[in-house]
Design a protein around this motif. Structure first.
Motif, PDB file in Angstrom:
ATOM      1  N   ALA A  40       0.661  -1.390   0.083  1.00 27.63           N
ATOM      2  CA  ALA A  40      -0.016   0.140   0.018  1.00 27.63           C
ATOM      3  C   ALA A  40       0.825   1.232  -0.113  1.00 27.63           C
ATOM      4  O   ALA A  40       0.604   2.146  -0.706  1.00 27.63           O
ATOM      5  CB  ALA A  40      -1.004  -0.197   1.328  1.00 27.63           C
ATOM      6  N   MET A  41       1.923   1.121   0.804  1.00 24.61           N
ATOM      7  CA  MET A  41       2.648   2.449   0.819  1.00 24.61           C
ATOM      8  C   MET A  41       3.573   2.559  -0.351  1.00 24.61           C
ATOM      9  O   MET A  41       3.503   3.896  -0.948  1.00 24.61           O
ATOM     10  CB  MET A  41       3.756   2.172   2.192  1.00 24.61           C
ATOM     11  CG  MET A  41       3.365   2.505   3.421  1.00 24.61           C
ATOM     12  SD  MET A  41       2.736   4.218   3.546  1.00 24.61           S
ATOM     13  CE  MET A  41       4.322   5.093   3.395  1.00 24.61           C
ATOM     14  N   ILE A  43       2.905   2.094  -3.473  1.00 19.89           N
ATOM     15  CA  ILE A  43       1.689   2.431  -4.280  1.00 19.89           C
ATOM     16  C   ILE A  43       1.472   4.003  -3.996  1.00 19.89           C
ATOM     17  O   ILE A  43       1.373   4.886  -4.834  1.00 19.89           O
ATOM     18  CB  ILE A  43       0.251   1.649  -4.353  1.00 19.89           C
ATOM     19  CG1 ILE A  43       0.369   0.309  -4.831  1.00 19.89           C
ATOM     20  CG2 ILE A  43      -0.782   2.319  -5.343  1.00 19.89           C
ATOM     21  CD1 ILE A  43      -0.525  -0.685  -4.593  1.00 19.89           C
ATOM     22  N   THR A  44       1.180   4.194  -2.742  1.00 16.51           N
ATOM     23  CA  THR A  44       0.906   5.789  -2.397  1.00 16.51           C
ATOM     24  C   THR A  44       2.294   6.532  -2.694  1.00 16.51           C
ATOM     25  O   THR A  44       1.972   7.669  -3.155  1.00 16.51           O
ATOM     26  CB  THR A  44       0.628   5.729  -0.823  1.00 16.51           C
ATOM     27  OG1 THR A  44      -0.049   4.659  -0.521  1.00 16.51           O
ATOM     28  CG2 THR A  44      -0.070   6.874  -0.373  1.00 16.51           C
ATOM     29  N   THR A  45       3.339   6.236  -2.475  1.00 15.78           N
ATOM     30  CA  THR A  45       4.442   7.247  -2.431  1.00 15.78           C
ATOM     31  C   THR A  45       5.720   6.541  -3.049  1.00 15.78           C
ATOM     32  O   THR A  45       5.987   5.325  -2.382  1.00 15.78           O
ATOM     33  CB  THR A  45       4.902   7.790  -1.183  1.00 15.78           C
ATOM     34  OG1 THR A  45       6.001   8.178  -0.926  1.00 15.78           O
ATOM     35  CG2 THR A  45       4.762   6.961   0.223  1.00 15.78           C
ATOM     36  N   SER A 295       6.534   4.909   7.593  1.00 22.66           N
ATOM     37  CA  SER A 295       5.562   5.404   6.687  1.00 22.66           C
ATOM     38  C   SER A 295       4.929   6.503   7.317  1.00 22.66           C
ATOM     39  O   SER A 295       4.740   7.620   6.267  1.00 22.66           O
ATOM     40  CB  SER A 295       4.520   4.111   6.500  1.00 22.66           C
ATOM     41  OG  SER A 295       4.875   2.950   6.404  1.00 22.66           O
ATOM     42  N   LEU A 299       4.502   9.905   5.354  1.00 23.74           N
ATOM     43  CA  LEU A 299       3.240  10.680   5.116  1.00 23.74           C
ATOM     44  C   LEU A 299       3.173  11.819   5.804  1.00 23.74           C
ATOM     45  O   LEU A 299       2.232  12.600   5.500  1.00 23.74           O
ATOM     46  CB  LEU A 299       2.162   9.758   5.269  1.00 23.74           C
ATOM     47  CG  LEU A 299       2.027   8.273   4.317  1.00 23.74           C
ATOM     48  CD1 LEU A 299       1.024   7.539   5.190  1.00 23.74           C
ATOM     49  CD2 LEU A 299       1.953   8.727   2.932  1.00 23.74           C
TER      50      LEU A 299
END
Lengths: 333, 505
Positions: A40-41, A43-45, A295, A299
């Protein structure tokens, strides 16, 4: 039509079986969570999925994970050590003072580690021989050792350390810093020993029923004392690595570390009532927390929230554990 | 319909996953009656009790209490309907006073919400004196003997003014004298009109105290009889569904009277025992009888290195040893199976496999390393499970989930695995049902026949008669009597244990 329905139910039951298995084996569950979170991380950043970020995560948790190996053994045997953070600072301060006195680095480092072993020996003797509650003894020791650190260093941070010392924390092998390599060594060998060796297996017996362990001829006192010495020695080693990495010995280093270490062990499956836990689990517990904090940093989540979230994860892990245990018990009745 | 009926249970069934714990059970209790409920472990007694006390709901069937149909949604409903229950495990709070325990959660408070202690103590005294008990209401429960604690526990149930009182194994930790007192208390309650359901493993007790007896077996109702019209063997055969006979085998030929394996000489301890002298020969089973607290367990603990005798010597196969710890005693060839298998015998959260190898981990390591050899362990444990008839689907089952009898077999197997010269077994069949009891007896016999010297500590006279080649009776820390198996009778053992007879008179 009918066969299709059948197939979907078998697929469903396989999925449910797999899910229960993952939920029951703590290590598997943690790996799944870390992979899901990591994906997930990623994909996010884009910053997250890079070898330099992964190394930063591992370096950040190396000290915790090394001590968690010892702490897990203690928890399995029904013990606990609150003084590891102070012990870590003591070892760093003593070796750095020794270096400043002109004692060769090798001996200075040995002296630092031995000071840790001695703290563990005292903890062990008081707990095993006088049968005093380990929480109280090591809580007292936390305060005593932290006080000694302040006295020894006169409250100031020691800096300007030679490269022959700082290399221990900053040097690299195969592109990985020494603390990371040492962490893997401690975790892997520790996990195998606690799973397979007769000596360390005795801890499960002691933690499960100490009276019965005494009656079956297990040398409970000896095992306990060695456990405390081992944990403090690992804390001592961690203290050296930390001082070398920072190129300074600070009096405040390791404050509150004991809670992080115990959290990692408990997330990894150890119980404060003894008899269960694994070192691989403790490492994965530390990795989960390390990844999460990393993370949150990426973020841009406020640092203060990190403590809140760490606590939530700890409590969730224990609740989940309890629920699973009760379900298994009622299923077998 | 019996007008005198206090409780009627009809057609009660209860299933747990995989087991039908109760199958259409009937039960009836009259006013002011003591009604014994018996059955082997797993017969359904506890399930029935839990239903009656509202802990679990029944699947089918109905409860009629005092002519009214009742449906319990929780323990509180049962209390309101007039049912009081005393569980086997004491549930008192050790640090609080007798009064606070008796009226826990029901203390009268004054206007500011503080407890009105004067009122509390007065009510407690009233309750205690009603049953002629003279305990100071302010005494912390931890300062009371187990027997007095048991009384407090019973009075706690009585303080709710129950119509029906259920007692589960109330005598399991009481001495003979204390049992007499408890029985007087129960008689008194009976005359006050309370109906009592009495659950016990000790069949003799039923004949002393109960009016009627109901037998359950495998979750089914078997029979209800008037105690006056039935005898012990008949109750036992109703419980197990077949006739039990104690074959007394003459074992004299297998005992080697020239080879004393264990010799205890002038063993004394400041507090617990003095001048203990005895020996156990090769192949012999010697029992130690006596009252609870006579010092038998302490003698065993001293032999096993858990208690230091002030003087005296211990010889194993003629060689003197002075064990200062279990480690040294085990090395000297002594094994000790404790009476408290749950609290200090077994590792309940660990598997059968892990338990059975516990006293000899060192024998299961690879040759030159300290790593455990799983193949060696598996084949040993498989053999153990077969030899001792431990009923389980897998060696990886948690010991906690086994029945009392199977747990006891695991405990024995731990110790037999180390092939001891001397085996001390403290209460070998405590809390074990009759079927498993006989299996344990034959395990011990077989062991003796293969040359082990066995010392059994037992408070169960029938067990002593069934198993011993010789009996030593211990009274107040001294051996007060000794008799070979031909001469063992319940009467003689009791006479020595209570001091009515002695070896010299």
């Amino acid at each position: 039509m009918n066969s299709g329905e059948n197939r979907s139910t078998t697929v469903q039951s396989i999925a449910i079986n797999l899910l229960t298995r993952v939920l029951e084996v703590r290590e598997l569950m943690l790996i799944v969570i870390i992979i899901i979170g990591g994906t997930a991380m990623s994909i996010t950043t884009p910053i997250f999925f890079s070898s330099s970020n992964f190394k930063a995560i591992l370096l950040g948790l190396s000290v915790e994970a090394i001590i968690a190996a010892g702490m897990t053994i203690l928890l399995v045997s029904g013990g606990l050590d609150m003084s590891v953070g102070s012990t870590m600072a003591l070892s760093g301060i003593i070796s750095c003072i020794a270096i400043k006195f002109g004692i060769p680095v090798f001996f200075s480092v040995s002296l630092g580690i031995l000071s840790g072993t001695l703290v563990g020996f005292i903890n062990g003797i008081i707990i095993a021989h006088w049968l005093i509650n380990p929480f109280i003894v090591t809580l007292g020791m936390l305060s005593i050792v932290r006080g000694l650190v302040l006295i020894l260093a006169n409250g100031v941070t020691i800096i300007n350390l030679p490269e022959s010392f700082t290399i221990l924390g900053q040097g690299k092998l195969f592109g990985l810093q020494f603390p990371i390599i040492l962490m893997f060594f401690v975790i892997i060998s520790g996990d195998i020993l606690l799973r397979r060796s007769r000596f360390f297996r005795q801890n499960y017996y002691i933690g499960s029923n100490e009276k019965a362990a005494i009656l079956t001829g297990i040398k409970v006192k000896k095992v306990k004392i060695i456990n405390y010495m081992l944990t403090s020695t690992l804390a001592g080693i961690a203290g050296i690595l930390m001082a070398a990495r920072m190129a300074s010995a600070s009096v405040n280093i390791g404050t509150g570390l004991e809670l992080k270490v115990i959290t990692a062990s408990v997330i990894g499956g150890a119980s404060l009532s003894g008899g269960e836990g694994s070192i691989a689990g403790a490492f994965l517990g530390a990795l989960l927390m390390g990844t999460l904090i990393n993370s949150m940093n990426i973020l841009g989540i406020d640092v203060y929230w990190q403590n809140v979230i760490t606590g939530i994860i700890l409590i969730t892990a224990v609740i989940l554990d309890n629920v699973m245990k009760r379900r298994r018990e009622s299923a077998s009745q | 319909m019996d007008n005198n009926e206090m409780l009627r249970v009809s057609g009660i069934s209860k299933s747990f996953p995989g087991v039908k714990a109760l199958d259409c059970v009937d039960f009836s209790l009259r006013k002011a009656e003591i009604h014994a409920l018996v059955g082997e472990n797993g017969a359904g007694k506890s399930t029935l009790m839990n239903i009656l006390s509202g802990v679990i709901p029944q699947d089918e069937g109905k409860l009629v209490i005092d002519q009214k149909i009742q449906k319990f949604n929780g323990p509180l409903d049962a209390v309101k309907a007039g049912i009081g229950i005393v569980f086997q495990e004491l549930s008192l709070i050790q640090n609080l006073s007798v009064a606070e325990n008796l009226f826990a959660g029901r203390q009268k408070t004054n206007f500011a919400g503080f407890i009105d202690f004067r009122n509390l103590y007065a009510r407690t005294r009233e309750l205690l004196s009603a049953f002629s008990e003279s305990i100071d209401p302010r005494t912390p429960v931890k300062n009371l003997s187990i027997a007095k604690q048991q009384v407090v526990e019973i009075l706690k149930a009585v303080s709710h003014n129950p119509k029906i009182l259920i007692l589960d194994e109330p005598t399991s930790s009481l001495t003979h004298k204390e049992i007499d007192k408890l029985f007087r208390l129960l008689e008194e309650m009976k005359t006050n009109g309370i109906s009592i359901i009495y659950i016990s493993h000790h069949i003799q007790e039923i004949f002393r105290i109960a009016d009627r007896v109901t037998v359950l077996r495998d979750g089914k109702y078997i029979a209800t009889r008037n105690v006056a019209e039935i005898d012990e063997p008949e109750v036992v055969s109703l419980m197990v569904g077949r006739k039990i006979t104690h074959n007394h085998i003459n074992r004299d030929s297998s005992i080697d009277r020239n080879t004393p394996v264990l010799q205890v000489r002038n063993f004394s301890h400041k507090k617990y025992f003095s001048d203990i002298n005895f020996e156990v020969f090769k192949g012999e089973i010697v029992s130690m009888a006596g009252l609870v607290g006579a010092g038998r367990t302490e003698i065993a603990r001293a032999i096993f290195g858990l208690l230091k005798p002030s003087h005296g010597t211990l010889l194993i196969n003629g060689k003197k040893i002075t064990p200062n710890s279990p480690v040294e005693a085990i090395a000297g060839g002594i094994a000790y199976a404790t009476e408290n298998r749950k609290s200090d015998g077994l590792f309940l959260d660990m598997t059968i496999s892990e338990n059975s190898i516990a006293p000899q981990l060192i024998n299961f390591t690879h040759r030159r390393t300290d790593f455990l050899d799983q193949h060696k362990i598996d084949s040993f444990v498989e053999n153990t499970i077969r030899t001792y008839g431990i009923r389980t689907s897998t060696a990886q089952a948690e010991t906690r989930k086994l029945s009392g009898g199977n747990q006891q077999k695991v405990l024995l197997s731990m110790w037999l695995g180390v092939a001891p010269k001397v085996l001390i077994v403290d209460e070998p069949t405590k809390g074990v049902d009759i079927g498993a009891k006989n299996e344990i007896f034959s395990i011990l016999r077989h062991l003796a026949d293969t040359g082990t010297a066995i010392l059994v500590i037992s408070s169960d006279l029938l067990e002593i008669i069934a198993i011993s080649d010789r009996v030593l009776v211990v009274k107040n820390g001294r051996i007060s009597g000794e008799m070979p198996h031909q001469e063992i009778t319940e009467k003689r053992v009791i006479a020595y244990a209570s001091g009515i007879a002695s070896n010299n008179s």
